[in-house]
Design a protein around this motif. Structure first.
Motif, short mmCIF file in Angstrom:
data_model
loop_
_atom_site.label_atom_id
_atom_site.label_comp_id
_atom_site.label_asym_id
_atom_site.label_seq_id
_atom_site.Cartn_x
_atom_site.Cartn_y
_atom_site.Cartn_z
N LYS A 37 -12.78 -20.14 30.35
CA LYS A 37 -12.60 -18.70 30.25
C LYS A 37 -13.95 -18.10 29.87
CE LYS A 37 -9.56 -15.54 28.13
NZ LYS A 37 -8.82 -15.30 26.92
N LYS A 38 -14.38 -17.14 30.65
CA LYS A 38 -15.72 -16.57 30.38
C LYS A 38 -15.71 -15.86 29.04
CE LYS A 38 -18.91 -16.61 33.83
NZ LYS A 38 -18.53 -16.44 35.21
N ARG A 39 -16.72 -16.15 28.26
CA ARG A 39 -16.86 -15.44 27.00
C ARG A 39 -17.35 -14.04 27.30
NH1 ARG A 39 -19.81 -18.63 22.16
NH2 ARG A 39 -20.19 -16.66 21.15
N LYS A 40 -16.89 -13.09 26.50
CA LYS A 40 -17.36 -11.72 26.68
C LYS A 40 -18.87 -11.72 26.42
CE LYS A 40 -15.15 -7.51 25.21
NZ LYS A 40 -14.40 -6.95 24.09
N SER A 41 -19.65 -11.16 27.32
CA SER A 41 -21.10 -11.26 27.12
C SER A 41 -21.51 -10.34 25.98
CB SER A 41 -21.84 -10.90 28.39
OG SER A 41 -22.16 -9.53 28.37
N LEU A 44 -22.05 -6.75 26.90
CA LEU A 44 -20.82 -5.99 27.09
C LEU A 44 -20.21 -5.59 25.75
CD1 LEU A 44 -18.79 -7.52 30.03
CD2 LEU A 44 -19.60 -5.17 29.72
N ILE A 45 -20.25 -6.53 24.81
CA ILE A 45 -19.70 -6.23 23.48
C ILE A 45 -20.47 -5.07 22.88
CG2 ILE A 45 -19.37 -7.10 21.12
CD1 ILE A 45 -19.00 -9.87 22.26
N SER A 48 -19.66 -1.82 24.59
CA SER A 48 -18.29 -1.33 24.31
C SER A 48 -18.22 -0.58 22.99
CB SER A 48 -17.30 -2.50 24.32
OG SER A 48 -17.52 -3.31 23.19
N GLU A 92 -18.02 -7.43 15.84
CA GLU A 92 -17.22 -7.94 16.95
C GLU A 92 -17.75 -9.27 17.48
OE1 GLU A 92 -16.08 -4.90 19.73
OE2 GLU A 92 -15.39 -6.43 21.13
N TYR A 93 -19.06 -9.42 17.47
CA TYR A 93 -19.65 -10.65 17.99
C TYR A 93 -19.26 -11.84 17.10
CZ TYR A 93 -23.00 -13.79 20.12
OH TYR A 93 -23.57 -14.85 20.79
N GLU A 96 -15.78 -12.79 17.91
CA GLU A 96 -15.72 -13.56 19.16
C GLU A 96 -16.13 -15.01 18.91
OE1 GLU A 96 -15.33 -13.06 22.73
OE2 GLU A 96 -14.01 -11.50 21.97
#
Ligand code: ATP
Length: 864
Positions: A37-41, A44-45, A48, A92-93, A96
């Motif tokens: 599953k691709k990690r949110k880059s 992008l974080i 957002s 957020e990072y 993740e």
């Protein structure tokens, strides 16, 4: 495929691959994964963070102000928005990363043989050619061809939609048919086998047709959902107030555009947009702390429920006890004892304290043969593995000179594996053309299948009297907390069923409680949580251990599986609160027990390991699987996995769950009361017809200095000392219970009123709008920095907690303070933020109006 087929026939098939070969194949075929599953880059974080309507309005307004000539203002606002974004990004990072690490840990494992050694590896590290061992409860980790099996059944519903289990067969060395294959993702429902991997990752059948389920659900917790809802209401409320502030300003004749910017800035500052992020961060951080204590959370909502746990139903063997069994008693014609400790194979058989030699006793010989042959454990110099009950038997036999090596002329023909429903196992072996069935298991199960016994080297009838007598011996041993096994055998002509057996003897083995369990049980009781023991073991063995560790009190009940069968659901519900030990239960009973507790409205945690435990584990509010002894299915059904299979870890996780929840309450309290304070400062001033107390840039500065770091630091609180001395909170309890709403509103009002008062006094006294605004800004920020310390506890004063005990908070407050001083005293910043360097008198006003209330409230709590 042709190459693989010849490969399968190699003699050394069970030796497995070498490390070097594994590496080569990993490089060639890659990891055994369907899709990563691709990690949110990170980019992008980061982007957002700005994906918010109000922020866009603010950015637009700022750009307009730049065109109107207020370039410095515009740049500062943009920098502040950027810094806010960076803070949000960090939060957020981290979340993740924490969640990603969690998935890694909860990822499935597989048992393989490499270089002749059995080992457990991550399923993703499997390569083509690996030799894999599978048994009931395991998820098939790749596409595997069966090399050896007595019996194996799989559930292929995931692949074929067929819900009935399918029986599979050994590969005959010719061509591979589907009946010789186990497919990735399917479940072994019964039996066991050894197989060889012929396809991994995307090359498996599963890889060809579908994406596998993700092992961790990213679902939102109920609290997160509720807070999101609350956030929506707050947005509307704040927007209305901001509109009012803007409108009154315009009516009073302020510049329309400026007032619009004030309104938007206030909205950005006062909307607690960081709240959901901090909730997630604190859940994720808590999950990381739990991980360090060996508890892996598979579902985030479990973290919340953990704190509400009222009953912990725990397995006995290995969870409450050490699962290090040692045989202490042997009953043949009389009761012998056996010396020696742990896995050391030195020890001797004694009778009345004197060493005896039983070499010539026929029953003794059979006892040793049965112990070694009806046994799957391994006891070698550098490799001790398998079921601890069976290891104990091998150790006992080794003390008397019996080993697998010595009995190697017995050839294994068939095995009837142990399962916790049957509570016994047997093997069919052959020696010199004769076949024997050796059986071992729970005494009452074996004795009822015995027809003969060995007496003075003769086989004689086994009577009802014998059975009664032996059951009494069994009880005597059980009362001493010994686990008892009965052993039997028969020579097989035609009938190889486990009936008409010849009784051999009884073995009593000790499994001492884990040392940390005593305290953990005590901690549970103080925390209002009831620990309950659930075991397949004998009633008396279970009761003796439960008494020793404090689970079973004098007035508490012990209930057996048979007794449970006689109770209706209603009757069970009536007495269940008095039962502290459930003995001789099967996994199906566990399910009934969970249901009964739940019907009583109790929040129940239930442990499990075997495949049949999965329904009970799934049904429990907190399903707990054993990391070491647990099967894949149970782990998948669980919301918590114990890496060390230890009861104390459950209690530690419950404590962590409580801490996390309390911390969430702490920063909600802080953020909301501060935001109320900010909005009221602006609103009250406009009601009182005072000039604007804060400029847009200053409002945004307040948000930057007080919202992010201090709130994050509150989520790092270690938990108050008495957190496990309070009862569990109700599951449906609101996050604002216990008067939190009042505290938030009252404190918010006080912050607003104090700031406006300080501002009004300054206006009167100093008559300078810049000085007064600086004082208002200082008062508002300092009030919040004082208030953050109050939020550290709802029950204790900061002086009792220790002012410096949360280092993160001290750092956060110091950095906010530094920012404040910087914009007050740096000439460049003064121009940007429209501030004035305050003198001592002005600081006195700031501190008086920001600190007094904090001081009073802390002194009040200190006295309590
Ligand atoms: P729990 O882990 O739930 O506390 P347990 O491990 O004591 O329970 P089981 O493993 O179901 O319970 O064992 C139940 C009974 O089965 C034991 O009391 C013992 O008499 C018998 N037994 C346990 N292990 C074996 C085995 N390997 N072979 C034969 N009989 C066994």
């Amino acid at each position: 495929m042709a190459l693989l087929e010849t490969d399968l026939k190699k003699d050394n098939a069970y030796f497995g691959l070498s490390k070097h070969e594994v590496k080569k194949r990993l490089d060639k075929y890659g990891y055994n994964e369907i899709t990563k599953k691709k990690r949110k880059s990170p980019i992008l974080i980061f982007l957002s963070q700005f994906n918010d309507f109000i922020v866009w309005v603010l950015i637009a307004a700022t750009i307009v102000s730049a065109f109107l000539g207020e370039i410095a203002d515009a740049i500062t606002i943009l920098i502040i928005i950027l810094m806010d974004g960076i803070l949000g990004f960090i939060q957020e990072y981290r979340t993740e990363c924490a969640l990603e690490a969690l998935k890694e840990l909860a990822s499935p494992t597989a048992k393989v043989i490499r270089e002749g050694k059995k080992m457990v590896i991550k399923a993703r590290e499997i390569v083509i050619g690996d030799i894999v061992e599978l048994e009931s409860g395991d998820r098939v980790p790749a596409d595997i061809v069966i090399l050896k099996t007595d019996f194996i059944q799989t559930d292929e519903s995931l692949l074929s939609g067929e819900s009935l289990p399918v029986e599979k067969r050994e590969y005959d060395g010719k061509s591979i048919k589907p009946e010789n294959m186990l497919y990735m993702g399917c479940l072994i429902t019964k039996g066991k086998c050894i197989g060889k991997v012929i396809a991994t990752g995307m090359n498996t059948e599963m890889g060809k047709i579908a994406d596998m389920l993700d092992s961790i659900e990213d679902s939102k917790t109920p609290l997160q959902e509720k807070l999101n809802k609350l956030g929506e209401y707050l947005v509307y409320l704040i927007l209305i107030i901001c509109a009012l502030v803007t409108a009154t300003g315009i009516i009073r004749g302020e510049n329309i555009y400026k007032m619009f910017l004030v309104g938007v800035s206030l909205a950005v500052a006062a909307i607690p947009e960081g709240l959901p992020a901090i909730v997630t961060v604190s859940l994720a951080l808590g999950v990381q702390r739990m991980m360090k204590k060996n508890a892996v959370v598979r579902r985030l909502p479990a973290v919340e429920t953990l704190g509400c746990t009222q009953v912990i139903c725990s397995d006995k063997t290995g969870t409450l006890t050490q699962n290090k069994m040692t045989v202490r008693k042997i009953y043949l014609d009389k009761l012998y004892s056996i010396t020696g400790e742990g896995y050391n194979t030195k020890g001797e058989i004694q009778y009345n304290g004197l060493t005896v030699n039983l070499e010539r006793n026929e029953a003794f010989k059979k006892l040793m043969e049965c112990s070694v042959l009806c046994n799957n454990a391994v006891l070698e110099k550098n490799n001790i593995s398998g079921d601890p009950t069976e290891i104990a038997l091998l150790v006992m036999a080794a003390k008397c000179g019996y080993t697998k090596e010595k009995l190697k002329n017995f050839m294994l023909i068939k095995e009837n594996p142990f399962d916790s429903d049957r509570k016994m196992m047997s093997v069919l072996v052959q020696k010199d053309g004769k076949r024997y069935l050796f059986v071992k298991g729970a005494a009452e199960k074996i004795l009822q299948r015995c027809k003969y016994k060995i007496s003075d080297d003769d086989i004689v009838e086994f009577t009802e009297k014998d059975k009664k007598f032996l059951l009494n011996i069994n009880d005597e041993m059980a009362k001493e907390a010994l686990r008892v096994l009965a052993l039997a055998y028969k020579q097989v002509d035609r009938d190889d069923t486990e009936n008409d057996l010849i009784f051999i003897g009884l073995l009593g083995m000790i499994d001492p409680p884990r040392r940390e369990v005593y305290n953990a049980v005590l901690e549970c009781k103080m925390a209002g949580i009831t620990p309950v023991m659930i075991t397949g073991d004998h009633k008396l063995t279970a009761a003796a251990i439960a008494k020793e560790i404090g689970i079973l009190g004098n007035n508490d009940k012990v209930l057996t599986g048979d007794e449970l069968n006689k109770l209706s659901d209603k009757e069970l519900e009536k007495i269940i609160s008095d039962v502290k030990v459930f003995a001789r239960v099967t996994p199906a009973h566990k399910y009934r027990i969970v249901k009964a507790f739940k019907r009583k409205g109790l929040v129940v945690a239930m442990t499990g390991d075997g495949v049949n435990d999965a329904p009970a584990v799934k049904e429990a509010d907190i399903g707990i699987a054993m990391g070491q002894a647990g099967t894949d299915v149970t782990k998948e059904a669980a919301s918590l996995i114990l890496l060390d299979d230890n009861f104390a870890t459950i209690v530690a996780a419950v404590k962590e769950g409580r801490i996390i929840y309390e911390n969430i309450r702490k920063f909600i309290r802080y953020l909301l009361s501060c935001n109320i304070g900010e909005v009221l400062t602006m609103f009250l001033s406009s009601l009182l017809n005072l000039p604007l107390p804060l400029l847009p840039i200053q409002i945004l500065f307040v948000n930057l200095a007080t919202d992010g770091l201090p709130a994050m630091a509150l989520s790092m609180e270690k938990g108050e000392k008495d957190i496990m001395q309070r009862g569990p909170r109700r599951k449906d309890e609101s996050i604002f219970s216990d008067g939190l709403v009042h505290k938030i509103i009252l404190r918010g009002i006080l912050i607003g009123v104090c700031t406006v008062t300080a501002y009004a006094i300054s206006l009167n006294y100093f008559g300078d709008i810049i000085v007064s605004r600086t004082i208002a800004l200082g008062t508002l920020i300092m009030s919040q920095l004082f208030h953050v310390f109050e939020c550290r506890s709802e029950r204790q004063s900061i002086f009792k907690l220790g002012v410096f005990s949360n280092k993160y908070l001290i750092c956060a407050v110091l950095s906010s303070l530094f920012m404040l001083i910087f914009i007050f005293y740096n000439p460049f910043m003064q121009r940007i933020f429209y501030t004035h360097p305050l003198n001592i008198v002005q600081w006195f006003i700031v501190l008086l109006f920001s600190g007094t209330i904090s001081l009073i409230s802390n002194l009040y709590w200190y006295k309590k």
